[in-house]
Design a protein around this motif. Structure first.
Motif, PDB file in Angstrom:
ATOM      1  N   GLN A  70       6.157  17.056 -10.806  1.00 25.02           N
ATOM      2  CA  GLN A  70       4.413  16.457 -10.214  1.00 25.02           C
ATOM      3  C   GLN A  70       4.243  16.145 -11.308  1.00 25.02           C
ATOM      4  N   VAL A  71       3.349  14.618 -11.575  1.00 27.51           N
ATOM      5  CA  VAL A  71       2.839  14.000 -11.866  1.00 27.51           C
ATOM      6  C   VAL A  71       0.849  13.633 -11.713  1.00 27.51           C
ATOM      7  N   PRO A  72      -0.067  14.234 -12.359  1.00 26.55           N
ATOM      8  CA  PRO A  72      -1.255  13.792 -12.008  1.00 26.55           C
ATOM      9  C   PRO A  72      -1.717  13.281 -12.473  1.00 26.55           C
ATOM     10  N   VAL A  73      -2.793  11.871 -12.372  1.00 27.22           N
ATOM     11  CA  VAL A  73      -3.196  10.895 -13.462  1.00 27.22           C
ATOM     12  C   VAL A  73      -4.540   9.921 -12.648  1.00 27.22           C
ATOM     13  N   PHE A  74      -5.574   9.598 -13.213  1.00 28.31           N
ATOM     14  CA  PHE A  74      -7.098   9.256 -13.051  1.00 28.31           C
ATOM     15  C   PHE A  74      -6.340   7.649 -12.840  1.00 28.31           C
ATOM     16  N   GLU A  75      -7.420   7.488 -11.198  1.00 24.43           N
ATOM     17  CA  GLU A  75      -7.337   5.965 -10.979  1.00 24.43           C
ATOM     18  C   GLU A  75      -7.421   4.693 -12.502  1.00 24.43           C
ATOM     19  N   GLU A  76      -6.421   3.905 -12.195  1.00 25.16           N
ATOM     20  CA  GLU A  76      -6.622   2.900 -12.598  1.00 25.16           C
ATOM     21  C   GLU A  76      -5.794   3.006 -14.433  1.00 25.16           C
TER      22      GLU A  76
ATOM     23  N   ARG B 113       6.944   2.628 -13.858  1.00 23.80           N
ATOM     24  CA  ARG B 113       6.202   2.284 -14.281  1.00 23.80           C
ATOM     25  C   ARG B 113       4.792   1.671 -13.880  1.00 23.80           C
ATOM     26  N   LYS B 114       4.041   1.863 -13.500  1.00 30.59           N
ATOM     27  CA  LYS B 114       2.584   0.560 -13.133  1.00 30.59           C
ATOM     28  C   LYS B 114       1.809   1.257 -13.491  1.00 30.59           C
ATOM     29  N   PRO B 115       1.202  -0.231 -14.388  1.00 30.20           N
ATOM     30  CA  PRO B 115      -0.071  -0.397 -15.634  1.00 30.20           C
ATOM     31  C   PRO B 115      -1.220   0.090 -14.934  1.00 30.20           C
ATOM     32  N   SER B 116      -1.933   0.002 -14.014  1.00 31.86           N
ATOM     33  CA  SER B 116      -2.663   0.683 -12.766  1.00 31.86           C
ATOM     34  C   SER B 116      -2.533   1.703 -11.876  1.00 31.86           C
ATOM     35  N   VAL B 117      -2.639   2.813 -11.461  1.00 33.23           N
ATOM     36  CA  VAL B 117      -2.445   2.662 -10.057  1.00 33.23           C
ATOM     37  C   VAL B 117      -3.837   3.301  -9.290  1.00 33.23           C
ATOM     38  N   HIS B 118      -3.525   2.742  -7.873  1.00 34.21           N
ATOM     39  CA  HIS B 118      -4.392   3.189  -6.719  1.00 34.21           C
ATOM     40  C   HIS B 118      -4.385   5.010  -6.140  1.00 34.21           C
TER      41      HIS B 118
ATOM     42  N   ALA C   6       0.023  12.414  -7.902  1.00 31.71           N
ATOM     43  CA  ALA C   6      -1.218  12.578  -7.437  1.00 31.71           C
ATOM     44  C   ALA C   6      -2.114  11.503  -8.353  1.00 31.71           C
ATOM     45  N   VAL C   7      -2.739  10.677  -7.642  1.00 30.20           N
ATOM     46  CA  VAL C   7      -3.644  10.051  -7.678  1.00 30.20           C
ATOM     47  C   VAL C   7      -5.089  10.437  -7.650  1.00 30.20           C
TER      48      VAL C   7
END
Lengths: 113, 115
Positions: free
Chosen positions: A10-16, A77-82, A110-111
């Motif tokens: 699992q990878v939690p990340v904040f939007e953008e 990879r993605k530079p900015s997630v939604h 998980a964004v």
């Protein structure tokens, strides 16, 4: 035999924020590598694939992956997630004479807002 | 293009009965189809490879008498779970090779619940 390892369940990340999902493969022959995305209770959708040529592969929805033969890796990879990128992501490999897709264990992206 | 239709999307059956899942390639001919099983929050496990006009090839540990696969035409493969039991409850997904640059298209999956 071919196999793939996704170390992060699992990878939690904040939007953008940028994100990298890791994938390492094991194969004694040439490989073809794939990333798929699965939304809840749905089938799989191809994000991108590496067959040959340029090691940087661009896919749909702004994702890209880099094939690194020396490190046997194919990280996504993605530079900015939604928020809408929240889903399960699977790395997969085909190697040698077989035409079977072998999947890794998956990484839940998980964004968070 | 390259759409795979899988039906039903959900099915509930009683223990001991059989359930058939269909996988159709809508706009291409699929000589090879694959059947996967996915447990909750786990990866896809390949069950068998289905080839049109010949017997399916099952992965090690998969009971071929329990999971019957038929690939009678270039556009249809079926998976029949025979004498289903609660432990057969799972998410089943089919996939077909499109024949273009290692293209694989997946069905939307079938949620089987055996009660």
């Amino acid at each position: 035999a071919q196999s793939v390892t996704q170390l992060d369940s699992q990878v939690p990340v904040f939007e953008e924020a940028p994100v990298e999902l890791r994938c390492n493969y094991s194969s004694s022959v040439s490989v073809y590598l794939f990333w798929y995305v699965q939304y809840p209770n749905q089938g799989l959708q191809l994000l991108l694939k590496y067959l040959s040529g340029s090691t940087l592969v661009k896919g749909i929805n702004g994702f890209e992956a880099e094939f690194n033969k020396s490190q046997t890796s194919f990280h996504l990879r993605k530079p900015s997630v939604h928020i809408s990128d929240t889903a399960e992501y699977f790395c997969a490999v085909i190697g040698g004479a077989t035409n079977k897709l072998i999947f890794g264990t998956g990484t839940l992206l998980a964004v968070q807002p | 293009g390259a759409v795979v239709s899988q039906h039903p999307s959900r099915v509930i059956c009683k223990s001991g009965t059989s359930v058939k899942i269909e996988c159709r390639s809508l706009d291409f001919q699929a000589t090879t189809m694959f059947w996967y099983r996915q447990f909750p929050k786990q990866s896809l496990m390949l069950m068998a490879t289905s080839n049109e006009g010949s017997k399916a090839t099952y992965e090690q540990g998969v009971e071929k008498d329990k999971f019957l696969i038929n690939h009678a035409s270039l556009t249809l493969s079926t998976l029949t779970v025979t004498s289903a039991h609660p432990e057969d409850s799972s998410f089943y997904i089919c996939s077909a090779r499109t024949g273009i640059a290692y293209g694989y298209t997946f069905g939307s999956g079938t949620r089987l619940t055996v009660v």
